[in-house]
Design a protein around this motif. Structure first.
Motif, PDB file in Angstrom:
ATOM      1  N   PRO A 268      89.273  63.665  40.134  1.00  0.00           N
ATOM      2  CA  PRO A 268      89.540  62.843  41.333  1.00  0.00           C
ATOM      3  C   PRO A 268      88.970  61.441  41.196  1.00  0.00           C
ATOM      4  O   PRO A 268      88.044  61.210  40.400  1.00  0.00           O
ATOM      5  CB  PRO A 268      88.817  63.609  42.458  1.00  0.00           C
ATOM      6  CG  PRO A 268      88.579  64.975  41.927  1.00  0.00           C
ATOM      7  CD  PRO A 268      88.437  64.837  40.442  1.00  0.00           C
ATOM      8  N   ASN A 269      89.507  60.556  41.993  1.00  0.00           N
ATOM      9  CA  ASN A 269      88.927  59.221  42.116  1.00  0.00           C
ATOM     10  C   ASN A 269      87.784  59.340  43.136  1.00  0.00           C
ATOM     11  O   ASN A 269      88.000  59.273  44.340  1.00  0.00           O
ATOM     12  CB  ASN A 269      89.997  58.232  42.600  1.00  0.00           C
ATOM     13  CG  ASN A 269      89.435  56.837  42.788  1.00  0.00           C
ATOM     14  OD1 ASN A 269      88.250  56.584  42.572  1.00  0.00           O
ATOM     15  ND2 ASN A 269      90.283  55.916  43.219  1.00  0.00           N
ATOM     16  N   TRP A 270      86.568  59.552  42.633  1.00  0.00           N
ATOM     17  CA  TRP A 270      85.439  59.846  43.522  1.00  0.00           C
ATOM     18  C   TRP A 270      85.170  58.713  44.508  1.00  0.00           C
ATOM     19  O   TRP A 270      84.727  58.964  45.637  1.00  0.00           O
ATOM     20  CB  TRP A 270      84.185  60.135  42.693  1.00  0.00           C
ATOM     21  CG  TRP A 270      84.317  61.328  41.794  1.00  0.00           C
ATOM     22  CD1 TRP A 270      84.360  61.336  40.431  1.00  0.00           C
ATOM     23  CD2 TRP A 270      84.446  62.700  42.195  1.00  0.00           C
ATOM     24  NE1 TRP A 270      84.501  62.619  39.950  1.00  0.00           N
ATOM     25  CE2 TRP A 270      84.559  63.477  41.004  1.00  0.00           C
ATOM     26  CE3 TRP A 270      84.485  63.352  43.420  1.00  0.00           C
ATOM     27  CZ2 TRP A 270      84.698  64.860  41.029  1.00  0.00           C
ATOM     28  CZ3 TRP A 270      84.620  64.736  43.453  1.00  0.00           C
ATOM     29  CH2 TRP A 270      84.722  65.476  42.269  1.00  0.00           C
ATOM     30  N   LEU A 271      85.441  57.496  44.103  1.00  0.00           N
ATOM     31  CA  LEU A 271      85.189  56.353  44.979  1.00  0.00           C
ATOM     32  C   LEU A 271      86.024  56.441  46.250  1.00  0.00           C
ATOM     33  O   LEU A 271      85.563  56.082  47.340  1.00  0.00           O
ATOM     34  CB  LEU A 271      85.485  55.050  44.227  1.00  0.00           C
ATOM     35  CG  LEU A 271      85.024  53.752  44.902  1.00  0.00           C
ATOM     36  CD1 LEU A 271      83.515  53.749  45.083  1.00  0.00           C
ATOM     37  CD2 LEU A 271      85.467  52.550  44.078  1.00  0.00           C
ATOM     38  N   SER A 272      87.256  56.935  46.127  1.00  0.00           N
ATOM     39  CA  SER A 272      88.138  57.039  47.294  1.00  0.00           C
ATOM     40  C   SER A 272      87.671  58.100  48.281  1.00  0.00           C
ATOM     41  O   SER A 272      88.126  58.121  49.434  1.00  0.00           O
ATOM     42  CB  SER A 272      89.569  57.365  46.828  1.00  0.00           C
ATOM     43  OG  SER A 272      89.632  58.697  46.324  1.00  0.00           O
ATOM     44  N   LEU A 273      86.758  58.973  47.837  1.00  0.00           N
ATOM     45  CA  LEU A 273      86.301  60.069  48.692  1.00  0.00           C
ATOM     46  C   LEU A 273      85.039  59.732  49.483  1.00  0.00           C
ATOM     47  O   LEU A 273      84.634  60.523  50.347  1.00  0.00           O
ATOM     48  CB  LEU A 273      86.039  61.319  47.837  1.00  0.00           C
ATOM     49  CG  LEU A 273      87.283  61.946  47.202  1.00  0.00           C
ATOM     50  CD1 LEU A 273      86.879  62.959  46.129  1.00  0.00           C
ATOM     51  CD2 LEU A 273      88.151  62.621  48.257  1.00  0.00           C
ATOM     52  N   TRP A 274      84.428  58.592  49.210  1.00  0.00           N
ATOM     53  CA  TRP A 274      83.210  58.233  49.932  1.00  0.00           C
ATOM     54  C   TRP A 274      83.430  58.096  51.439  1.00  0.00           C
ATOM     55  O   TRP A 274      82.606  58.562  52.233  1.00  0.00           O
ATOM     56  CB  TRP A 274      82.593  56.958  49.356  1.00  0.00           C
ATOM     57  CG  TRP A 274      81.737  57.232  48.162  1.00  0.00           C
ATOM     58  CD1 TRP A 274      81.982  56.861  46.870  1.00  0.00           C
ATOM     59  CD2 TRP A 274      80.500  57.950  48.125  1.00  0.00           C
ATOM     60  NE1 TRP A 274      80.998  57.314  46.032  1.00  0.00           N
ATOM     61  CE2 TRP A 274      80.063  57.992  46.773  1.00  0.00           C
ATOM     62  CE3 TRP A 274      79.728  58.589  49.093  1.00  0.00           C
ATOM     63  CZ2 TRP A 274      78.884  58.618  46.390  1.00  0.00           C
ATOM     64  CZ3 TRP A 274      78.555  59.218  48.699  1.00  0.00           C
ATOM     65  CH2 TRP A 274      78.139  59.226  47.374  1.00  0.00           C
ATOM     66  N   PRO A 275      84.519  57.447  51.893  1.00  0.00           N
ATOM     67  CA  PRO A 275      84.712  57.324  53.348  1.00  0.00           C
ATOM     68  C   PRO A 275      84.815  58.684  54.062  1.00  0.00           C
ATOM     69  O   PRO A 275      84.174  58.893  55.100  1.00  0.00           O
ATOM     70  CB  PRO A 275      86.029  56.528  53.465  1.00  0.00           C
ATOM     71  CG  PRO A 275      86.099  55.752  52.190  1.00  0.00           C
ATOM     72  CD  PRO A 275      85.529  56.648  51.146  1.00  0.00           C
ATOM     73  N   VAL A 276      85.611  59.608  53.517  1.00  0.00           N
ATOM     74  CA  VAL A 276      85.766  60.907  54.178  1.00  0.00           C
ATOM     75  C   VAL A 276      84.483  61.732  54.070  1.00  0.00           C
ATOM     76  O   VAL A 276      84.145  62.495  54.987  1.00  0.00           O
ATOM     77  CB  VAL A 276      86.976  61.680  53.611  1.00  0.00           C
ATOM     78  CG1 VAL A 276      86.775  62.078  52.160  1.00  0.00           C
ATOM     79  CG2 VAL A 276      87.241  62.941  54.449  1.00  0.00           C
ATOM     80  N   THR A 277      83.732  61.569  52.976  1.00  0.00           N
ATOM     81  CA  THR A 277      82.451  62.270  52.836  1.00  0.00           C
ATOM     82  C   THR A 277      81.453  61.781  53.882  1.00  0.00           C
ATOM     83  O   THR A 277      80.761  62.576  54.536  1.00  0.00           O
ATOM     84  CB  THR A 277      81.862  62.070  51.426  1.00  0.00           C
ATOM     85  OG1 THR A 277      82.814  62.505  50.449  1.00  0.00           O
ATOM     86  CG2 THR A 277      80.569  62.850  51.257  1.00  0.00           C
ATOM     87  N   THR A 278      81.389  60.461  54.047  1.00  0.00           N
ATOM     88  CA  THR A 278      80.499  59.875  55.058  1.00  0.00           C
ATOM     89  C   THR A 278      80.903  60.336  56.456  1.00  0.00           C
ATOM     90  O   THR A 278      80.055  60.717  57.274  1.00  0.00           O
ATOM     91  CB  THR A 278      80.549  58.339  54.988  1.00  0.00           C
ATOM     92  OG1 THR A 278      80.201  57.918  53.668  1.00  0.00           O
ATOM     93  CG2 THR A 278      79.599  57.724  55.989  1.00  0.00           C
TER      94      THR A 278
END
Length: 263
Positions: free
Chosen positions: A229-239
């Protein structure tokens, strides 16, 4: 921490409740747990026929056999887990009103039971899907391990959203009805059955704000292309997932005593 210690103390109650609920779903059903497979499978078949056969939909840049079916499975199965869990969580305190009034136990056990039960159902059908990937030679390799953190992020997001809605639904019964409508629109605003690239540029930008978009896209990227996955794109949903969990737990703690009076 006291809340989690209480949950651990009632782990036997949670386990037996999950077991009983799973068994009760298929009591007197001739096919039993096979229905867990039939329901999502039928949806995948319908969407495959409509989009790949009737509408001639294809994945841009992917010519692998079964690519679109795998794309659908990745989206439909994980979206199904999300909707099953959040829909049950928003009604869990209303459905278990009699239990809450009669028995003293950590009320947070109820959301935990719902989440664990939904994960068990999901793992059954996803396990069979994994077997299909292996036998067709389309298993994504080491990137498959990234599904664990993806599933964790999705579960945190679902718990935070579901518990928040569940508490609010006790005091404002329109919340559950309204969210059921929202889910229908949410599904079509998430690239589950269509690739994001087919949308106009302005629409793509709007859909990117959907917290489920990067999650579903990550599942599809792993399972269809075998890429991490593109981990950077998942930071908003993780936060957002962490914030929702904190908000939901705080809301639950503040109003858990009042909920019994409202039920």
């Amino acid at each position: 921490m006291r809340m989690f210690a209480a949950l651990w103390g009632y782990r036997g109650f949670i386990f037996e409740s999950v077991k009983r609920e799973f068994q009760s779903q298929y009591t007197n059903a001739l096919l039993g747990a096979v229905w867990t497979i039939i329901k999502p499978l039928s949806m995948i078949v319908v969407y495959t026929v409509i989009f790949s056969q009737i509408m001639r939909a294809k994945l841009p840049g992917v010519d692998t056999k079964f690519a679109y079916s795998i794309y659908l499975c990745a989206g439909v199965l994980t979206w199904g887990l999300f909707t099953e869990t959040v829909s049950r969580l928003q009604n869990i305190f209303l459905e278990q009103a009699n239990l809450l009034k009669k028995i003293s136990f950590p009320r947070l056990c109820l959301p935990v039971i719902v989440v664990v039960n939904a994960l068990v159902n999901f793992l059954i059908i996803f396990g069979l899907f994994t077997v299909f990937l292996i036998f067709t030679g389309l298993f994504p390799g080491m990137a498959f391990l990234s599904l664990i953190p993806l599933l964790l992020i999705q579960t945190l997001f679902t718990i935070g959203l579901g518990v928040s809605l569940g508490v609010l639904n006790v005091f404002f019964r329109d919340v559950g009805q309204f969210f059921s409508v929202v889910l229908q629109f949410w599904f079509w605003l998430t690239p589950v059955v269509y690739p994001l690239s087919i949308l106009p540029a302005t629409m793509q930008s709007a859909v990117q704000y959907n917290p489920m978009t990067p999650l579903i896209a990550s599942y599809q990227r792993v399972l269809v292309e075998g890429l991490w996955p593109n981990w950077l794109s998942l930071w908003p949903v993780t936060t957002l997932a962490v914030l929702l969990c904190a908000f939901g737990l705080r809301l639950f703690r503040q109003h858990s005593g009042e909920m019994v009076d409202e039920l």
